[in-house]
Every structure is written in structure tokens, then in C-alpha cells.
Design a protein around this motif. Structure first.
Motif, PDB file in Angstrom:
ATOM      1  N   LEU A  22       6.866  20.117  12.373  1.00 47.80           N
ATOM      2  CA  LEU A  22       8.228  19.729  11.985  1.00 47.80           C
ATOM      3  C   LEU A  22       8.249  18.586  10.976  1.00 47.80           C
ATOM      4  N   TYR A  23       7.100  18.092  10.586  1.00 42.59           N
ATOM      5  CA  TYR A  23       7.048  16.880   9.768  1.00 42.59           C
ATOM      6  C   TYR A  23       7.887  17.021   8.496  1.00 42.59           C
ATOM      7  N   ALA A  24       7.660  18.066   7.730  1.00 41.89           N
ATOM      8  CA  ALA A  24       8.379  18.209   6.455  1.00 41.89           C
ATOM      9  C   ALA A  24       9.875  18.408   6.689  1.00 41.89           C
ATOM     10  N   THR A  25      10.214  19.206   7.701  1.00 42.81           N
ATOM     11  CA  THR A  25      11.633  19.456   7.997  1.00 42.81           C
ATOM     12  C   THR A  25      12.353  18.174   8.358  1.00 42.81           C
ATOM     13  N   LEU A  26      11.753  17.395   9.239  1.00 38.56           N
ATOM     14  CA  LEU A  26      12.404  16.167   9.694  1.00 38.56           C
ATOM     15  C   LEU A  26      12.430  15.115   8.599  1.00 38.56           C
ATOM     16  N   LYS A  27      11.389  15.081   7.794  1.00 42.88           N
ATOM     17  CA  LYS A  27      11.386  14.128   6.682  1.00 42.88           C
ATOM     18  C   LYS A  27      12.529  14.456   5.716  1.00 42.88           C
ATOM     19  N   ALA A  28      12.746  15.740   5.487  1.00 38.63           N
ATOM     20  CA  ALA A  28      13.845  16.150   4.607  1.00 38.63           C
ATOM     21  C   ALA A  28      15.199  15.797   5.205  1.00 38.63           C
ATOM     22  N   ARG A  29      15.252  15.634   6.528  1.00 37.03           N
ATOM     23  CA  ARG A  29      16.504  15.267   7.202  1.00 37.03           C
ATOM     24  C   ARG A  29      16.601  13.765   7.456  1.00 37.03           C
ATOM     25  N   GLY A  30      15.767  12.998   6.770  1.00 35.33           N
ATOM     26  CA  GLY A  30      15.905  11.544   6.817  1.00 35.33           C
ATOM     27  C   GLY A  30      14.987  10.820   7.766  1.00 35.33           C
ATOM     28  N   ALA A  31      14.002  11.508   8.339  1.00 29.38           N
ATOM     29  CA  ALA A  31      13.122  10.857   9.301  1.00 29.38           C
ATOM     30  C   ALA A  31      12.286   9.767   8.638  1.00 29.38           C
ATOM     31  N   VAL A  32      12.234   8.620   9.275  1.00 30.39           N
ATOM     32  CA  VAL A  32      11.295   7.557   8.916  1.00 30.39           C
ATOM     33  C   VAL A  32      10.230   7.558  10.012  1.00 30.39           C
ATOM     34  N   HIS A  33       9.007   7.885   9.630  1.00 29.56           N
ATOM     35  CA  HIS A  33       7.944   8.080  10.610  1.00 29.56           C
ATOM     36  C   HIS A  33       7.119   6.811  10.813  1.00 29.56           C
ATOM     37  N   GLU A  34       6.501   6.734  11.974  1.00 26.38           N
ATOM     38  CA  GLU A  34       5.501   5.720  12.290  1.00 26.38           C
ATOM     39  C   GLU A  34       4.224   6.429  12.697  1.00 26.38           C
ATOM     40  N   GLU A  35       3.112   5.714  12.626  1.00 28.85           N
ATOM     41  CA  GLU A  35       1.832   6.310  13.013  1.00 28.85           C
ATOM     42  C   GLU A  35       1.492   5.909  14.439  1.00 28.85           C
ATOM     43  N   ILE A  36       1.139   6.891  15.240  1.00 25.83           N
ATOM     44  CA  ILE A  36       0.719   6.638  16.609  1.00 25.83           C
ATOM     45  C   ILE A  36      -0.466   7.546  16.900  1.00 25.83           C
ATOM     46  N   TYR A  37      -1.628   6.946  17.070  1.00 26.73           N
ATOM     47  CA  TYR A  37      -2.890   7.658  17.252  1.00 26.73           C
ATOM     48  C   TYR A  37      -3.084   8.716  16.159  1.00 26.73           C
ATOM     49  N   GLY A  38      -2.748   8.322  14.946  1.00 33.78           N
ATOM     50  CA  GLY A  38      -2.910   9.209  13.790  1.00 33.78           C
ATOM     51  C   GLY A  38      -1.756  10.150  13.544  1.00 33.78           C
ATOM     52  N   TRP A  39      -0.880  10.316  14.536  1.00 40.35           N
ATOM     53  CA  TRP A  39       0.261  11.232  14.398  1.00 40.35           C
ATOM     54  C   TRP A  39       1.405  10.557  13.664  1.00 40.35           C
ATOM     55  N   GLU A  40       2.151  11.360  12.933  1.00 42.41           N
ATOM     56  CA  GLU A  40       3.419  10.917  12.360  1.00 42.41           C
ATOM     57  C   GLU A  40       4.524  11.218  13.371  1.00 42.41           C
ATOM     58  N   ARG A  41       5.175  10.153  13.859  1.00 37.54           N
ATOM     59  CA  ARG A  41       6.235  10.300  14.855  1.00 37.54           C
ATOM     60  C   ARG A  41       7.525   9.701  14.300  1.00 37.54           C
ATOM     61  N   PRO A  42       8.638  10.422  14.349  1.00 36.27           N
ATOM     62  CA  PRO A  42       9.892   9.854  13.838  1.00 36.27           C
ATOM     63  C   PRO A  42      10.316   8.634  14.652  1.00 36.27           C
ATOM     64  N   ARG A  43      10.634   7.560  13.946  1.00 37.59           N
ATOM     65  CA  ARG A  43      11.140   6.369  14.648  1.00 37.59           C
ATOM     66  C   ARG A  43      12.660   6.261  14.523  1.00 37.59           C
ATOM     67  N   TRP A  44      13.230   6.693  13.391  1.00 39.59           N
ATOM     68  CA  TRP A  44      14.688   6.743  13.238  1.00 39.59           C
ATOM     69  C   TRP A  44      15.022   7.675  12.078  1.00 39.59           C
ATOM     70  N   PHE A  45      16.273   8.069  11.994  1.00 34.80           N
ATOM     71  CA  PHE A  45      16.722   8.993  10.954  1.00 34.80           C
ATOM     72  C   PHE A  45      17.797   8.327  10.098  1.00 34.80           C
ATOM     73  N   ALA A  46      17.573   8.348   8.803  1.00 34.79           N
ATOM     74  CA  ALA A  46      18.517   7.723   7.874  1.00 34.79           C
ATOM     75  C   ALA A  46      19.754   8.597   7.722  1.00 34.79           C
ATOM     76  N   PRO A  47      20.928   8.057   7.992  1.00 33.48           N
ATOM     77  CA  PRO A  47      22.157   8.825   7.759  1.00 33.48           C
ATOM     78  C   PRO A  47      22.340   9.073   6.258  1.00 33.48           C
ATOM     79  N   GLN A  48      23.199  10.012   5.945  1.00 37.45           N
ATOM     80  CA  GLN A  48      23.477  10.308   4.547  1.00 37.45           C
ATOM     81  C   GLN A  48      23.941   9.040   3.829  1.00 37.45           C
ATOM     82  N   GLY A  49      23.340   8.782   2.674  1.00 36.23           N
ATOM     83  CA  GLY A  49      23.690   7.589   1.923  1.00 36.23           C
ATOM     84  C   GLY A  49      22.792   6.395   2.211  1.00 36.23           C
TER      85      GLY A  49
END
Length: 821
Positions: free
Chosen positions: A431-458
Motif C-alpha cells: 500500500l506504500y505508493a497508494t497511501l503516499k499518493a493520499r498524503g501519507a507521511v511515513h516513518e521507518e520502523i525496523y526498516g518498514w515504511e509506516r504511515p504516521r499521519w496523513f496530510a489533508p488536502q492543501g
């Protein structure tokens, strides 16, 4: 036997005679293990230790490192020389950390909040007081400074020699001019260390190799994640203005302009620089065995901007020459934290390396490693130092890139939740690319990209930093509101996912966990793995899939730790297999009052309470894909975790999203999840550490004392005597400005009685909530305390129940539903 002769056998062999190896030898002996041999290929301290600047400060944002620092300063200033007779040349001159900006000043206030919890003397002082303490520093633009009067510096070689002498006095054998050439695990589990003077067998082997640590680890098949970076400090000619001083000036740490430190060295000046551009690696593949007291030619082009700033800050140095240039190698792990603890997958192979501030951090860290080795648990939380926090994904390219990043961050502001972006992404879910396109700001946890919050439109999807509330506060509040009022979906693919099977799996696993295993297929328990000291190794969720077939999940950073712990304790001859499915399986959490409606639109399975009760698991089809659905919720709502092969994750998410749009489904991240778990009073990794027993953590409801399990005897002992501390749940006064970051002091009547382990604003209940380990006599519900936040006390009250849904009606879907396992 002459001191230099190599015995054929020892309980422990330590490879490396710098501050870390000598410190571990000293502390093992003090913990009662004296059958220890330390091997040094040249002379003690001849690697990185001898050329260290030798400084140590109480100024740290890490509570665990702070405990080490406090011990180290006492050791250097009061204990070591008196015990051994070996001079360590302690200079207790104090130090000043300068603040030019509001953010830097906030950092100092946060440091005071943590320091008070550690009992450190420190205060924030203004320019007038700074000038009294240091009349020669240019204070243009300086707002304030953190004054830590008991800081100082020590002779690095003298400190290491004193530790070595103390170890020898207690029976440890130190063999110099004896290079280890290989480390091999024997069929009986022992280690054979081959050396230039012959082999030595041992039960435990310790890699304290410093800049050699990675190549030493490779002998045993472990790619230890550390890179050698070079650092400059320069010593000037004698400073005329210092000649008549009758005291030593404090060390000045100027993070912004000097990116380093300036202090007196006898009557000369010493300038240390961590340049903020073009960091330099050496020996990426191999540190030469013949290297001894190795230094490199200085690179003035690289450090010149910061050197010029240093001269501008200390004009009395401007006309002086440089009489000594020190440009030496220091080991940097990818995240900057030392590597202290078990090597992944190698029983009784211990790491004692990767310590970029060896003099400042080393003795305290080696004391904790000695306790870990001897007693099975350290006395401080070792999570940020445990080598198993970094997995096989941390290959050499990753190591080098991250080490450079870490070097450049040495003198930057350590904002809460600072996101290190270099060498990413490494591991991504489907889901990484899909969520990134929907505003996900990821953090690294044991090498994984995990969404920490989602940027609203704007809103730009980049991290927002500050010690006070930022625009993130309202963004996270909206994500929490979506879950509480409608539904949220979260990518939790980073969870560790382990399958345990075999005809002896149930017997084995039941003996490893404190709770009783489910007796029926498809049932779920929350439980804990304990060591023999009764301390928490990890919190895990276990699903019984069938007889002798189990599925275990836990936080991502415990993946290797749990795998090692389970593998280590499988009895000889037992039919038990462990299959790490973490990379193969993805998962999402769907939770909120509309979760059932959304999931029902995507599956034919009966999702009613009767057919699919709380804390149960079923195989269902979603988007025509097989999914393991687990009914539980870390947010404390009606919800499911959906686990599946990674290839199925994208279509399942797509169908859930399409079905959820009319219900107001929202993407949510880890920040919102943390806020909601605090509202529910769910303890997390900050509370469940190797420091604490289950009675101290207050989680005895997950323990069955009528069964046998590893750590039971120690748990019984803990229950039979007064507890050292207990985990209290606090409602902290909200100033609507700042929420703390963990590690803050808890006070009663102005006296420190505990420390915050987790703190976050509960957006649903409108309260600032915290967990804190405090003295038991202050933990009665209703007790009023104070919590230091940003250097100021805030009134707090001990709560008896969770702030949100205290009767736990929402996750079960039925009032006070009882679920039998």
C-alpha cells in the motif's frame, strides 16, 4: 601463569581493549564474573579511545543514556581513581549548551524536564550569567544556555587504564598484543576464538572491536551495522588570557554556529567540529589490522566554515596557531545509538560497540551489558541500544548512508519524532505508493515504511517539528475523530508476524508466556514473554489457528528479539518450527463504529457478535482474497485486523476503501493510534520494558499464576515484596501549548518520585494523558502530583480507569461481554 599468557578456556572472551572492552571487563568482575579474558591486538586504548576528547555532559534528551551519564560522572569524579589508584585526570569544569533560537531554547527546557527526573543539577541561564561563567565567548545572538555545573572531561586513556586495572584487581585477565583472527561457534554452543597466540574456548564472546567490530562480526556471519566516520578537534597554542585563570572555564557546546564544542585544554584552546556537510567515511570494508594510534591528515577545507565560526565566537583564539590536529575515526551505527546487547541469531554473542561517545556513554552502558549477561536483564531500558533493533535490511549501503546522516545530525536539534529520511524506503507494504499518493507521511520502523499521519488536502505531506504543538495537533485530532465517530483504516504491515507450529508447539509456547494459551481454535490472547528475572522481553498477541499451530504478532522493532528468544528456548528434540512471515504478510486495521458495516459490504462472512465475537479470529474472504480476520482494536473500538499475503493487500484495501467512502472512512497513522491507545489506558513499548516486572507494569490480569511459565518464580518473588515502582496512569493539566515527549520528571511535594514513560494528548477526551513509573505510595487514584513539561511543573492526577470507554463496551460490541478462551 604469566599475565600475558593466553588460557585455553574462559567464561567470557572480550575482543577489544578500548573504553568499551575495558569497561565491560570491569563491570563483569563487579557483577561476580571474573573468569574473563580481554584480548587486545595492540595496546589498550590504541584504537579510537586514545584520541577521544573525553568530554561528558548531563545534557541529554535520552532518559536511558542520561542514567548512564549520571553513573559515569560519579565513576570518573569520585570512584575509579580511589578504587584503583590509577589517575583519570577528572576536570569538573561544567558546561554550557547555547541557544540562539526559540527551538533551541525549547530543546533546553525539554532537557531540563528529563534531567530533573534523573536528579541532575542543571539550570537555564541568560547571557549575563553566561558571561560570568565564560567571559571570553562572543554571545551575539545567544538567548540562553543550559548550565550543567557537574559536567567535565577526563583523560580517555587514563579512564580506560583505570577500568582495566580495576578488572585485573578482581581477577580478569588482559592479554595484549594478541589479535583475534576468527570467532567460530562450536557444535556444543560454545565459542572458539582463534588468536595469534592460539585458540581460546568460551561460553560468551563479546565484540568490543570499535572500528574493527564489523569485520570481527563478519567472521561469525553477522553484518554488524556500523561505519567509521572521521571527526576533527584542534588544539591551539597557549592562550595568554588563560594564563592567569585560577579555574577552568566550562565547556561550551555551540550546536548552531560551531557544530561542536570549545573548551580549555590545560592553558590552550580545544575546538571540536562535527561539520554539517561532506562527512567523511574511512575503512568502509576493512580497518587495517596494523593500524595503531591511527590519525588522518586534517581536512581544513571540510571544516573551515565551522572553524571560522568558532574563531568568531572565541576571538582570543584568532591570532593563535594550531599546535595539534586530531582527525580520528569513530564508529557510527545507522541511527547513532550504540550497539549493546545480543547479536541477532547468535546465542551468547554480545555486541559492545558502535559507541560514538565512548567516554561519555561507555561505562554506564557496559555496566548494563554486564548485568544483562550475568543476571539476564539490564536495569535500564535497552531498547534503543539493542543490536536487534536493526535487521538484515541494514546492508552496507544503508549503513554508510545512515552513518553519514547521523554524523550530520550530531549537533542538530533533536525534535520529538524526528524523522531520518536518508536511505529510504527500504521495506514497503503493497500500500506504500497508494497511501503516499493520499498524503501519507511515513516513518521507518525496523526498516518498514509506516504511515504516521496523513496530510489533508492543501497541506504539504512533510513532517512538522516543534517542542510545542504544531499544525499536526489538529490533523491528528481529525484522524482520531474519524475512528471514534466513523471508521479509520491503518496500514499495520510493519507488525512482526511469526507462525509457530509442530506437535510440541502448544506445550512449548504455553511454557514461554505468562497468560494461558487459547484452548479453542480461532481464539486470541494478549500475553508477555518474560526472562528469568521476571522482566518483560516483549508483549505479543497469539492466535490459535489449530491444534499446535499458532500465529504471533508483536511490534515491528521486536521482530528479531522475539524470534531469537523463542528459538533459543526450544528444548532439544522438541518438534517446534518458527516461520517469520513478517515480509510475506501485510495487514490493515479497520476500526470504528462503522467498521462492521464497511467490512460486511466486502465479505459474505457473518460479522455479528454471536458469530464473530471479540478476541476471535476467522479465515474469511474479502475482495475474493483469503484473509485472516482478527477481531481486536488497539484504538479501543469495534474493529478487525486483517492479515493476508502481501500480494492480496492492495485489492483488499481498494474494496474496503470503496465500501467505506459512504461511511466516512479515513486513512489514519501511528500518531492517531498512539493518542487513542493512551485514552484507553493501553500500555505500550514504553511501559513494557526489560526494566519492569508484570506486577510493576500493572498487567497481572494477563497472567495465570496457576500454570508454569518462564519467569514465574521471579514474578512470584515480585508479588511477595514491596514493589520498587508501579506504572500509574495520569491526567496532566493541559496548557494548550505543549504535550511533553516522555522521560519527564514526576514530582510530589517538589521531590522527584518517578518518570514519564509515555505522554500524548487524548483528542477524544480532551485530556493530556501519561503513563509514569512512580513510587507505589504515590500511585493511589486521586493522588495529585506534578509533571515537569518544558521545564515547568504541571499538576497531574492519578486515574483509576481509562479516560475513554472505561468499561470497555465498544470493542466487544456488547456491554461487559465476557469472552472465554
Amino acid at each position: 601463569m604469566p599475565e600475558s599468557a593466553l588460557p585455553s578456556q574462559a567464561r567470557v572472551v572480550i575482543i577489544g581493549g578500548g573504553i568499551m572492552g575495558c569497561g565491560l571487563a570491569y563491570h563483569l568482575a563487579h557483577e561476580g564474573w571474573t573468569d574473563v579474558v580481554l584480548l587486545e591486538k595492540a595496546e589498550l586504548t590504541s584504537g579510537s579511545t586514545w584520541h577521544a576528547a573525553g568530554q561528558i555532559t548531563h545534557s541529554t534528551s535520552s532518559f536511558a543514556l542520561g542514567k548512564c551519564v549520571g553513573y559515569n560522572i560519579d565513576l570518573y569524579s569520585k570512584v575509579l581513581e580511589a578504587e584503583t589508584g590509577q589517575s583519570v585526570t577528572w576536570h569538573g569544569c561544567g558546561s554550557l549548551r547555547l541557544a540562539y533560537t526559540d527551538d533551541e531554547l525549547d530543546w533546553l527546557h525539554q532537557t531540563v524536564s528529563v534531567g530533573k527526573g534523573l536528579g541532575f543539577p542543571m539550570e537555564i541561564v541568560g547571557p549575563e550569567r553566561i558571561r560570568e561563567l565564560h567571559p571570553f565567548y562572543n554571545l551575539d545572538g545567544v538567548k540562553a544556555a543550559l548550565h550543567t555545573p557537574d559536567d567535565g572531561h577526563v583523560d580517555p586513556a587514563g579512564a580506560a587504564f583505570a577500568l582495566a586495572k580495576g578488572a585485573r584487581q578482581l581477577g580478569v585477565k588482559i592479554v595484549r598484543r594478541c589479535r583475534a583472527t576468527n570467532v567460530i561457534q562450536q557444535p556444543n554452543g560454545e565459542w572458539l576464538v582463534e588468536t595469534e597466540q592460539g585458540p581460546i574456548a568460551c561460553e560468551h564472546v563479546v565484540n568490543a572491536g570499535g572500528t574493527y567490530a564489523r569485520q570481527v562480526a563478519l567472521w561469525s556471519g553477522y553484518d554488524l551495522p556500523a561505519t567509521s566516520m572521521t571527526h576533527h578537534y584542534l588544539i591551539t597554542d597557549t592562550v595568554p588570557e588563560f594564563q592567569t585563570l585560577d579555574h577552568e572555564l566550562p565547556v561550551v557546546r555551540d550546536d548552531r554556529l560551531v557544530s561542536g564544542y570549545i573548551r580549555m585544554e590545560q592553558k590552550s584552546g580545544l575546538i571540536g567540529i562535527y561539520e554539517k556537510a561532506n562527512p567523511n567515511t574511512v575503512w568502509e570494508n576493512h580497518c587495517p589490522w596494523e593500524a595503531e594510534n591511527e590519525l588522518f591528515e586534517p581536512n581544513y577545507d571540510r571544516i573551515m566554515p565551522w572553524l571560522e565560526n568558532a574563531i568568531g565566537r572565541m576571538p582570543i583564539l584568532a591570532e593563535l596557531g594550531i599546535k595539534r590536529e586530531v582527525h580520528g575515526a569513530i564508529s557510527h551505527p545507522p541511527d547513532g545509538n550504540p550497539l549493546i546487547g545480543p547479536a541477532p541469531g547468535l546465542p551468547n554473542y554480545w555486541c559492545c560497540c558502535g559507541t560514538q561517545i565512548g567516554i561519555g556513554w561507555g561505562p554506564g552502558l557496559t555496566r548494563e551489558l554486564a548485568r544483562w549477561m550475568v543476571h539476564g536483564a539490564a536495569e535500564i531500558n535497552m531498547r534503543e541500544f539493542d543490536p536487534r533493533r536493526l535487521g538484515p535490511y541494514a546492508d552496507q549501503n544503508y549503513q554508510i548512508t545512515k552513518a553519514k546522516e547521523d554524523y550530520l545530525l550530531r549537533h542538530e536539534i533533536p525534535f520529538p519524532h524526528f524523522n531520518r529520511l536518508a536511505a529510504r524506503p527500504v521495506k514497503t507494504s503493497a500500500l506504500y505508493a497508494t497511501l503516499k499518493a493520499r498524503g501519507a507521511v511515513h516513518e521507518e520502523i525496523y526498516g518498514w515504511e509506516r504511515p504516521r499521519w496523513f496530510a489533508p488536502q492543501g497541506t504539504e505531506p512533510v513532517d512538522i517539528y516543534g517542542f510545542h504543538r504544531t499544525g499536526l495537533h489538529d490533523i491528528v485530532a481529525a484522524e482520531c475523530r474519524a475512528v471514534r465517530e466513523r471508521a479509520g483504516i491503518t496500514d499495520i504491515s510493519s507488525f512482526a508476524k511469526i507462525e509457530i507450529a509442530g506437535k510440541d508447539a502448544a506445550t512449548f509456547l504455553d511454557g514461554m508466556v505468562a497468560n494461558r494459551l487459547p484452548t479453542r481454535d480461532g481464539r486470541i490472547i494478549l500475553t508477555h514473554l518474560l526472562n528469568d528475572a521476571g522482566r518483560v522481553e516483549a508483549e505479543v498477541t497469539i492466535v490459535r489457528l489449530a491444534e499446535n499451530w499458532f500465529y504471533l504478532t508483536c511490534a515491528a522493532f521486536f521482530e528479531q528479539r522475539v524470534m531469537d528468544w523463542l528459538a533459543r528456548h526450544i528444548p532439544d528434540g522438541a518438534e517446534v518450527t518458527l516461520h517469520n512471515q513478517s515480509a510475506e504478510y501485510g495487514a490493515v486495521a479497520l476500526q470504528g463504529p462503522r467498521a462492521r458495516d464497511i467490512l460486511a459490504a466486502c465479505t459474505e462472512a457473518d460479522l455479528s457478535n454471536a458469530a464473530f465475537p471479540w478476541l476471535s479470529s476467522q479465515d474469511i474472504a474479502v475482495a475474493e482474497q483469503p484473509v485472516q480476520a482478527m477481531r481486536l482494536s488497539y484504538a479501543g473500538e469495534l474493529g478487525w485486523e486483517l492479515h493476508m499475503p502481501m500480494a492480496h493487500l492492495a485489492p483488499v484495501y481498494a474494496e474496503l476503501w470503496a465500501a467505506g467512502e459512504r461511511h466516512g472512512l479515513a486513512n489514519t497513522g501511528s500518531f492517531a493510534m498512539n493518542s487513542m491507545r493512551m485514552e484507553k489506558g493501553f500500555k505500550g513499548a514504553g511501559e513494557l520494558t526489560n526494566e519492569v516486572t508484570l506486577p510493576e507494569a500493572g498487567v497481572m490480569r494477563f497472567v495465570r499464576m496457576d500454570k508454569c511459565f518462564r519467569g514465574k518464580t521471579a514474578t512470584e518473588t515480585a508479588l511477595a515484596k514491596p514493589l520498587r515502582w508501579v506504572c500509574a496512569y495520569l491526567d496532566v493539566a493541559d496548557d494548550r501549548k505543549s504535550d511533553g515527549n516522555g522521560g519527564e520528571a514526576v514530582l510530589a511535594g517538589g521531590q522527584q518520585i518517578g518518570t514519564v514513560s509515555s505522554i500524548a494528548f487524548g483528542h477524544t477526551v480532551g485530556k493530556l494523558l501519561a503513563f509514569a513509573y512512580i513510587k507505589p505510595d504515590h500511585a493511589t487514584p486521586g493522588t495529585t502530583l506534578d509533571v515537569m513539561i518544558m521545564g515547568q511543573p504541571r499538576r497531574a492526577r492519578v486515574l483509576a480507569k481509562p479516560a475513554y470507554d472505561p468499561e470497555n463496551r465498544l470493542p466487544s460490541g456488547e456491554a461487559l461481554e465476557e469472552v472465554s478462551v
